[in-house]
Design an enzyme around this catalytic site. Sequence first.
Site, mmCIF file in Angstrom:
data_model
loop_
_atom_site.group_PDB
_atom_site.id
_atom_site.type_symbol
_atom_site.label_atom_id
_atom_site.label_comp_id
_atom_site.label_asym_id
_atom_site.label_seq_id
_atom_site.Cartn_x
_atom_site.Cartn_y
_atom_site.Cartn_z
ATOM 1 C CG ASN A 131 7.804 15.171 14.142
ATOM 2 O OD1 ASN A 131 7.465 16.183 14.676
ATOM 3 N ND2 ASN A 131 7.300 14.211 13.404
ATOM 4 C CB ILE A 142 5.531 5.165 -0.416
ATOM 5 C CG1 ILE A 142 5.260 6.650 0.357
ATOM 6 C CG2 ILE A 142 6.704 5.387 -0.545
ATOM 7 C CD1 ILE A 142 5.589 7.167 1.496
ATOM 8 C CG ASN A 168 8.582 1.752 1.744
ATOM 9 O OD1 ASN A 168 8.530 3.227 1.695
ATOM 10 N ND2 ASN A 168 7.281 0.648 1.541
ATOM 11 C CG ASP A 208 3.810 -5.031 3.160
ATOM 12 O OD1 ASP A 208 4.158 -5.389 4.396
ATOM 13 O OD2 ASP A 208 3.165 -4.619 2.470
ATOM 14 C CE LYS A 251 11.806 5.416 7.841
ATOM 15 N NZ LYS A 251 11.796 4.349 6.876
ATOM 16 C CE LYS A 311 0.574 6.119 23.202
ATOM 17 N NZ LYS A 311 -0.801 6.588 23.927
ATOM 18 N N GLY A 334 8.028 -0.316 6.680
ATOM 19 C CA GLY A 334 8.375 0.899 8.014
ATOM 20 C C GLY A 334 7.059 1.373 9.078
ATOM 21 N NE ARG A 349 -2.099 -1.619 3.857
ATOM 22 C CZ ARG A 349 -1.637 -2.372 4.523
ATOM 23 N NH1 ARG A 349 -0.055 -1.776 5.196
ATOM 24 N NH2 ARG A 349 -1.980 -3.293 3.722
ATOM 25 C CE1 TYR A 405 8.706 6.113 10.064
ATOM 26 C CE2 TYR A 405 9.438 8.740 10.457
ATOM 27 C CZ TYR A 405 8.666 7.443 9.710
ATOM 28 O OH TYR A 405 8.899 7.426 8.409
#
Length: 434
Positions: free
Chosen positions: A334, A206, A275, A225, A344, A282, A277, A204, A340
């Site tokens: 972020n 990207i 890809n 997947d 990354k 939280k 991920g 699904r 995350y």
Amino acid sequence: MTDRYATFAHSGAGRFLVKRLGLPDPPKLRRYGPGNEFGPVTLGGSGRLAEPTRHILDKLPTAGEGTSAVVFDASGIADSAGLGALYDFFHPVIRSVRPSGRVIVLGAPPELCTSAREATAQRALEGFVRSLGKEIGRGSTAQLVYVAPGAEEATESTLRFLLSGRSAYVSGQVIRIGPAAVDVPDDWDRPLVGKTAIVTGAARGIGAAIAGVLTREGAHVVCLDVPAAGEDLSRVANENKGTALQLDLTAEDAPRRLADFIATRHVHADVFVHNAGITRDKTLGKMSAEQWASVIDVNLASQERINDVLLAERLLGDNGRIVAVSSVSGIAGNRGQTNYATSKAGVIGLVQATAGAVAEHGLTINAVAPGFIETKMTAAMPMFLRESGRRLNSLAQGGLPVDVAETIAWLASPASGGVNGNVVRVCGQSLLGA
């Protein structure tokens, strides 16, 4: 997902209010499509890259009138006084660039310059290009391409990408090209004919877009997947006349099963796209150990384990490509995404640490770092955060999954052998943190 503000801004009443109130004005981006060639390109500068670039530009199909792109060879600027050539060239032409135009500055990698003054001047190009990308507007983009000595003939794939609609959501980037063998395709529109590409997380979003674009480029795509996504995975594979492979990449035997699949079914893979991920958002004080560990394992550690077996058992063909999906969160951080962003940022570290070793075998490894992309995941964000993500970039809108896919296809091309160890943001030139 529909960007309702952009739809309103493009309406008659919306255009009036946007102009009257000084609101964000998201332009309509000119993306790639058959026969959608760009118009004439203006070339300036007189460094070592001018003549090779002219030969490339002469081969590109063009349509329309006016200035669609401006390319300037700044590789001959040897000191700060020479930076005046940027003003002299761009000042009279920059306002004539058509909407969704392209600006490319070519330079010499500062770390390879022969004097401190030359390195200083070449590094200054980054500030010029990034600022220009924030000024030109109307969907236009600006990029800096550092070309190492000896890599002059390895630039065509990159120039074709940056001068086309494929790079619609890529702006303010610094790309480095080094000397490398280049496999020029018979058909630049289908450079992956005869190649096998494996895309993880392909069911699904990207991942599905990546599978579609690589198929369009001529590749046979293995869509991978988790078993839980089997129905969507089969649909994507069938739509692209590819192969579906259900595999949990965090399973202990996943690298071995994947290696056996490649060796048995395809002998080798030509392109491998990391890809897959997940997010488990939280703030750190509220995050469970499982939420931390699962994100690191899927987003980063699984890539390390797979790369180990791909390289150790030579499962990538000659001129093979590894492309990893990072994120602007891994560059800028972020709130609520320490797990995350860590994963990354680790992907970027993996690419940079591995680039030298893979180059010795004629391979490349690069990463793309998407910003705000219109997906089901971003659709679920609170409205304020969603709108901030869309507007806080030079193009004043979110990107589409195809924008990430087009960038990956460029890095996957057999003609992109000189592009190695790069991290290219697909973020519309984010205005914060990156």
